[in-house]
Design an enzyme around this catalytic site. Structure first.
Site, short mmCIF file in Angstrom:
data_model
loop_
_atom_site.label_atom_id
_atom_site.label_comp_id
_atom_site.label_asym_id
_atom_site.label_seq_id
_atom_site.Cartn_x
_atom_site.Cartn_y
_atom_site.Cartn_z
CD GLU A 149 34.14 98.33 74.71
OE1 GLU A 149 33.89 97.44 73.90
OE2 GLU A 149 33.46 98.51 75.74
CE1 TYR A 163 33.54 99.87 71.54
CE2 TYR A 163 35.13 99.47 69.79
CZ TYR A 163 34.45 99.04 70.91
OH TYR A 163 34.69 97.79 71.40
#
Ligand SMILES: *[C@@H]1O[C@H](CO)[C@@H](O)[C@H](O)[C@H]1NC(C)=O
Length: 370
Positions: free
Chosen positions: A179, A90
């Site tokens: 993101e 991530y």
């Protein structure tokens, strides 16, 4: 989009393919469709399967833990090749509100949501604050590379390059969140961004016209879109008292007062600083198009604009659209308020001018319940 188009796309990019429901909410992977199909992200191995799966997705509602119970309608699918990879991460650039600077947030546990990763293994997540002017430096990218276990020089360079590109994008587009989830490392050592979610600062709308032109309006209330176009802050609520107020603070106070006295607002509408006839006409139209509205409550505090001008605007707007299907309650205060109140009282329209805030609210509630 038609499910019949999907097999053709899969054929072009090659099987197996990944089909994702494009809704503006996270948690799609674990979402459930109203068709019973589990998972807003599906891997298909054949063209028949692609067709069957996309039929169960398109035009149906997907519920995830970020949507309301009824879910969101799926109008678009994202079809992509299935990329084999070894590791998933991530990676995001966001705003660190406490430190008032941009920050990198990265996690070894890609694929799942970051909140869970932080809870299950706090050491799997790092937060690296950045200097807004300087952006990404060697120390920042090394820290991320170390967390990801990508130790070779080539991989470190790749991380640095990716972060630098992301940061440029973040800065130049007034983003509040970029993101990448998951970011994957393939067997050959390549880094690939497989999915992303970007948020941009609404206040930067005027600086980013091209970006905001892409905004999808389908899931928004038609009146909210129209109100935004006219420069109003409008939010649809559940009640039957339509509000038109100048100033967000007064609009909040108005909603609180209505709620306190037992009424329910159909909307929040901040008409901004101008109370011209055009503004009033537009605001009336927006509020009255809502058939639930039983009374319109106008609460204006005149500072620079004088009360008589406000009254003139309200009366002309009511005449232009009139006869209005519901009564108006107007609470006018501020500069030359007495002149304005007298004009409203004498105009001969279904307008109740009440100077006292509480009395005005109580009257609106009474009229709404009739
Ligand atoms: C960020 O970098 C600039 C330029 O090097 C420097 O002037 C500034 O003081 C730095 N800001 C912070 C908060 O460290």
């Amino acid at each position: 989009m038609d499910p019949k188009e999907v097999p053709g796309v899969c054929e072009k990019i090659g099987l197996p393919s990944v089909i994702k429901a494009q809704v503006l909410a996270g948690g799609r992977g674990k979402g459930v469709f109203d068709t019973g199909l589990k998972g807003g992200v599906q891997i298909v191995e054949s063209l028949d399967e692609a067709s069957a799966i996309s039929t169960q997705m398109l035009g149906h509602y997907l519920r995830t833990k970020q949507t309301k119970d009824s879910g969101l309608p799926v109008h678009k699918l994202y079809v992509t090749e299935k990329i084999p990879y070894n590791k998933e991460f991530y990676l995001s650039i966001c705003v660190d509100r406490d430190r008032r600077c941009p920050a990198i947030v990265a996690s070894r546990s890609g694929g799942m949501d970051i909140e869970t990763a932080v809870k299950t293994d706090p050491t799997s997540v790092v937060r690296v604050p950045l200097n807004y002017t300087e952006g990404i430096n060697e120390a920042a990218s090394s820290e991320v590379a170390r967390l990801f276990g990508l130790a070779s020089g080539v991989q470190k360079d790749k991380i640095h390059e990716l972060l630098t590109t992301l940061y440029e994008l973040f800065k130049s587009h007034d983003a509040t969140l970029l993101e990448i989830n998951p970011l994957v490392a393939t067997a050959s050592g390549d880094l690939i961004c497989l999915d992303a979610k970007f948020n941009f600062d609404n206040a930067a709308r005027f600086r980013q016209p091209e970006l905001f032109a892409l905004e999808e309006q389908a899931d928004r209330d038609a009146r909210e879109i129209e109100a935004a176009r006219l420069g109003f802050s409008y939010v649809r609520l559940d009640g039957n008292i339509g509000n038109i107020v100048n100033g967000a603070g007064l609009a909040m106070a108005t909603m609180d007062a209505i709620d306190y006295h037992g009424g329910k607002c159909s909307n929040f509408l901040d008409a901004g600083g101008k109370a011209t006839k055009e503004t009033m006409t537009d605001a009336f139209r927006i509020v009255l198009e809502d058939e639930r509205v039983k009374v319109v409550f106008i609460n204006i505090y005149g500072g620079i604009i004088h009360g008589d001008m406000v009254a003139t605007s309200i009366i002309s707007a009511a005449r232009e659209l009139g006869p209005l299907r519901v009564p108006l309650v107007v609470r006018l205060q501020g500069t030359s308020a007495d002149k304005g109140q007298a004009m409203l009282a004498q105009c001969g329209l279904d307008i109740h001018s009440v100077a006292d805030f509480t009395e005005a609210v109580q009257l609106a509630i009474r009229l709404a319940s009739q």
